[in-house]
Enzyme design. Sequence first.
Site, short mmCIF file in Angstrom:
data_model
loop_
_atom_site.label_atom_id
_atom_site.label_comp_id
_atom_site.label_asym_id
_atom_site.label_seq_id
_atom_site.Cartn_x
_atom_site.Cartn_y
_atom_site.Cartn_z
N THR A 1 7.55 8.10 -18.57
CA THR A 1 8.53 7.13 -18.10
C THR A 1 8.64 7.14 -16.57
OG1 THR A 1 10.93 6.78 -18.01
CG2 THR A 1 10.22 8.96 -18.60
N ASP A 2 9.09 6.01 -16.02
CA ASP A 2 9.36 5.94 -14.57
C ASP A 2 10.58 6.78 -14.20
OD1 ASP A 2 11.33 4.34 -15.75
OD2 ASP A 2 11.08 2.66 -14.37
N GLU A 3 11.38 7.18 -15.21
CA GLU A 3 12.65 7.87 -14.89
C GLU A 3 12.41 9.24 -14.27
OE1 GLU A 3 15.78 7.43 -17.80
OE2 GLU A 3 14.85 5.64 -18.62
N LEU B 1 9.92 11.51 -38.06
CA LEU B 1 10.94 10.61 -38.64
C LEU B 1 12.35 11.11 -38.33
CD1 LEU B 1 9.38 9.47 -42.05
CD2 LEU B 1 9.31 8.33 -39.81
N ARG C 1 17.13 -2.09 -13.61
CA ARG C 1 15.97 -1.58 -14.33
C ARG C 1 14.85 -2.61 -14.18
NH1 ARG C 1 18.79 2.10 -13.88
NH2 ARG C 1 19.52 3.64 -15.41
N LYS D 1 11.06 14.93 -19.76
CA LYS D 1 9.80 14.17 -19.67
C LYS D 1 9.01 14.67 -18.45
CE LYS D 1 8.41 11.21 -21.82
NZ LYS D 1 7.60 11.19 -23.07
N THR E 1 11.53 19.06 -28.24
CA THR E 1 10.41 18.15 -28.55
C THR E 1 9.62 17.79 -27.29
OG1 THR E 1 11.25 17.19 -30.58
CG2 THR E 1 9.90 15.76 -29.22
N PRO F 1 27.44 9.45 -17.04
CA PRO F 1 27.40 10.47 -15.98
C PRO F 1 26.01 10.53 -15.34
CG PRO F 1 28.19 11.40 -18.07
CD PRO F 1 27.74 10.01 -18.37
N GLU G 1 12.16 12.68 -27.84
CA GLU G 1 13.54 12.21 -27.86
C GLU G 1 13.63 11.30 -26.65
OE1 GLU G 1 15.97 12.58 -29.94
OE2 GLU G 1 14.92 13.93 -31.31
P1 NAD Z 1 11.54 6.15 -29.90
O1 NAD Z 1 12.72 7.05 -29.75
O2 NAD Z 1 11.72 4.78 -30.44
O3 NAD Z 1 10.44 6.86 -30.83
C1 NAD Z 1 10.14 8.22 -30.76
C2 NAD Z 1 9.37 8.58 -32.03
O4 NAD Z 1 9.00 9.97 -31.94
C3 NAD Z 1 10.20 8.42 -33.31
O5 NAD Z 1 9.43 7.78 -34.30
C4 NAD Z 1 10.51 9.87 -33.72
O6 NAD Z 1 10.66 10.03 -35.12
C5 NAD Z 1 9.29 10.60 -33.18
N1 NAD Z 1 9.52 12.03 -32.91
C6 NAD Z 1 10.59 12.58 -32.27
N2 NAD Z 1 10.44 13.92 -32.21
C7 NAD Z 1 9.26 14.20 -32.80
C8 NAD Z 1 8.54 15.40 -33.02
N3 NAD Z 1 9.02 16.60 -32.63
N4 NAD Z 1 7.34 15.33 -33.64
C9 NAD Z 1 6.83 14.15 -34.06
N5 NAD Z 1 7.48 12.98 -33.89
C10 NAD Z 1 8.67 13.01 -33.26
O7 NAD Z 1 10.87 6.13 -28.46
P2 NAD Z 1 10.09 4.95 -27.72
O8 NAD Z 1 11.06 4.11 -26.99
O9 NAD Z 1 9.12 4.34 -28.66
O10 NAD Z 1 9.30 5.80 -26.63
C11 NAD Z 1 8.02 6.38 -26.94
C12 NAD Z 1 7.57 7.17 -25.74
O11 NAD Z 1 7.48 6.30 -24.60
C13 NAD Z 1 8.52 8.30 -25.35
O12 NAD Z 1 7.74 9.42 -24.98
C14 NAD Z 1 9.28 7.76 -24.16
O13 NAD Z 1 9.65 8.79 -23.29
C15 NAD Z 1 8.25 6.83 -23.53
N6 NAD Z 1 8.78 5.68 -22.78
C16 NAD Z 1 9.74 4.87 -23.35
C17 NAD Z 1 10.19 3.75 -22.63
C18 NAD Z 1 11.19 2.81 -23.21
O14 NAD Z 1 11.68 1.90 -22.50
N7 NAD Z 1 11.53 2.90 -24.49
C19 NAD Z 1 9.69 3.49 -21.34
C20 NAD Z 1 8.72 4.35 -20.81
C21 NAD Z 1 8.27 5.45 -21.55
P1 TYD Z 2 18.92 2.14 -21.77
O1 TYD Z 2 18.48 1.01 -22.62
O2 TYD Z 2 19.67 3.27 -22.39
O3 TYD Z 2 17.64 2.66 -20.96
P2 TYD Z 2 17.55 3.73 -19.73
O4 TYD Z 2 18.86 4.39 -19.55
O5 TYD Z 2 16.52 4.68 -20.25
O6 TYD Z 2 17.14 2.94 -18.55
O7 TYD Z 2 19.85 1.53 -20.63
C1 TYD Z 2 19.40 0.53 -19.74
C2 TYD Z 2 20.51 0.30 -18.75
O8 TYD Z 2 21.62 -0.29 -19.43
C3 TYD Z 2 21.04 1.58 -18.11
O9 TYD Z 2 21.36 1.32 -16.75
C4 TYD Z 2 22.30 1.89 -18.89
C5 TYD Z 2 22.80 0.50 -19.29
N1 TYD Z 2 23.56 0.42 -20.56
C6 TYD Z 2 24.78 -0.23 -20.60
O10 TYD Z 2 25.29 -0.73 -19.58
N2 TYD Z 2 25.43 -0.30 -21.81
C7 TYD Z 2 24.92 0.26 -22.95
O11 TYD Z 2 25.58 0.19 -24.02
C8 TYD Z 2 23.64 0.91 -22.89
C9 TYD Z 2 23.01 1.53 -24.12
C10 TYD Z 2 22.98 0.96 -21.67
#
Ligand code: NAD
Ligand code: TYD
Length: 354
Positions: A134-136, A35, A224, A164, A100, A293, A84
Amino acid sequence: MSGTILVTGGAGFIGSNFVLRERLEKKRIVNLDLLTYAGNLLNLHELNDDPDYIFVKGDIGDPSLVGKLLDDYQPEAVVNFAAESHVDRSIESPESFVQTNIVGTYKLLEETLGYFRRLPAGRAERFRFLHVSTDEVYGSLGPSDPAFTENTPYAPNSPYSASKAGSDHLVRAYHHTFGLPALITNCSNNYGPRQFPEKLIPLTLLNALEGRPLPVYGDGLNIRDWLYVEDHCRALSLVLEKGKPGQTYNIGGSCEKTNIEIVKTLCALLDEIAPQSPHVPHSSLITFVKDRPGHDRRYAVDCSRLERELGWRAKETFETGLGKTIRWYMENTQWVQSVKSGAYRNWIARQYGE
Ligand code: NAD
Ligand code: TYD
């Protein structure tokens, strides 16, 4: 009940959507989540009275807690979402990402390996550790480069993607060296219900509804590849069920869009949905701001392995997924208010200087 899954980070965006899906499939869920600011118990409020949903507040980096949960609940799988996850925060303050994403994943792997080794043969054979990534990790593509495949070399550019990548390498090593039946998925940008509004789509949506500036980084032409969160979760269930241990699966939306396209599309949809709003045309709120950056220019994911080997296809188009997302945020005002707590407002003030 048909088996138990230990989900980590299940109170976050993708994790909570996955937990809801797996409860519909009758899996018992133990959700271990620290949380942090990104975890929100309201994401799973509908499971409050569900005896087959167990929430535990704690850290994946706490070996005694993780070991006890594994021994007590005897899961058939661990699915690791805990991380994170926001690139901009990793630029401001990388340490929690290393802690984390790398150290936490290592400790989770260690405990899981110990548990796996204690399982009787039949259950060990079926056990899976699924690491959600992630694809990143693949870095940035040029305009005419082919999409990332599972064989694209890792080239992470931000502290987030580097952390990651580190966790992915550890998971791979625990499979290769110790035989842990681990799988890795690398997914493109998700959008949908319950996403914390620091990410582009919910941030734009909520700012537009309130008539606040819509920040677009740099020239807005970064690309993206967008996937609706439920399509991601369905892919994860398939990989758990049918994926080959040791294998990596890319997941993506085959839906490349520039950021400015995304923001303009959201503005146009809101103009239609709320024509009486004083903020119409919402596009007048678009504000170009300083670039991030090291901002990766383009991501695109080739997910043909997942389609070919496991039969996955995205169900939502960008239009249908975005429609569902907008409706969810407009209907869930209590959720929106809850995330607009002090912690969120402080981040917005630091990031955009408001
Ligand atoms: P999010 O930030 O919404 O959720 C992360 C969750 O992990 C939160 O509930 C947080 O409380 C919990 N958490 C953080 N540190 C922790 C710890 N040390 N122990 C236990 N719980 C902890 O993230 P999300 O967008 O739901 O992404 C989930 C996963 O999917 C991540 O690993 C992220 O790298 C991956 N991912 C996300 C995306 C995206 O577009 N959001 C795309 C590809 C992969
Ligand atoms: P984001 O949702 O942070 O995902 P990621 O960086 O993991 O791909 O951002 C998606 C794209 O949008 C990224 O190219 C950064 C851009 N962006 C903005 O232009 N303005 C914003 O306020 C944010 C949060 C992201």
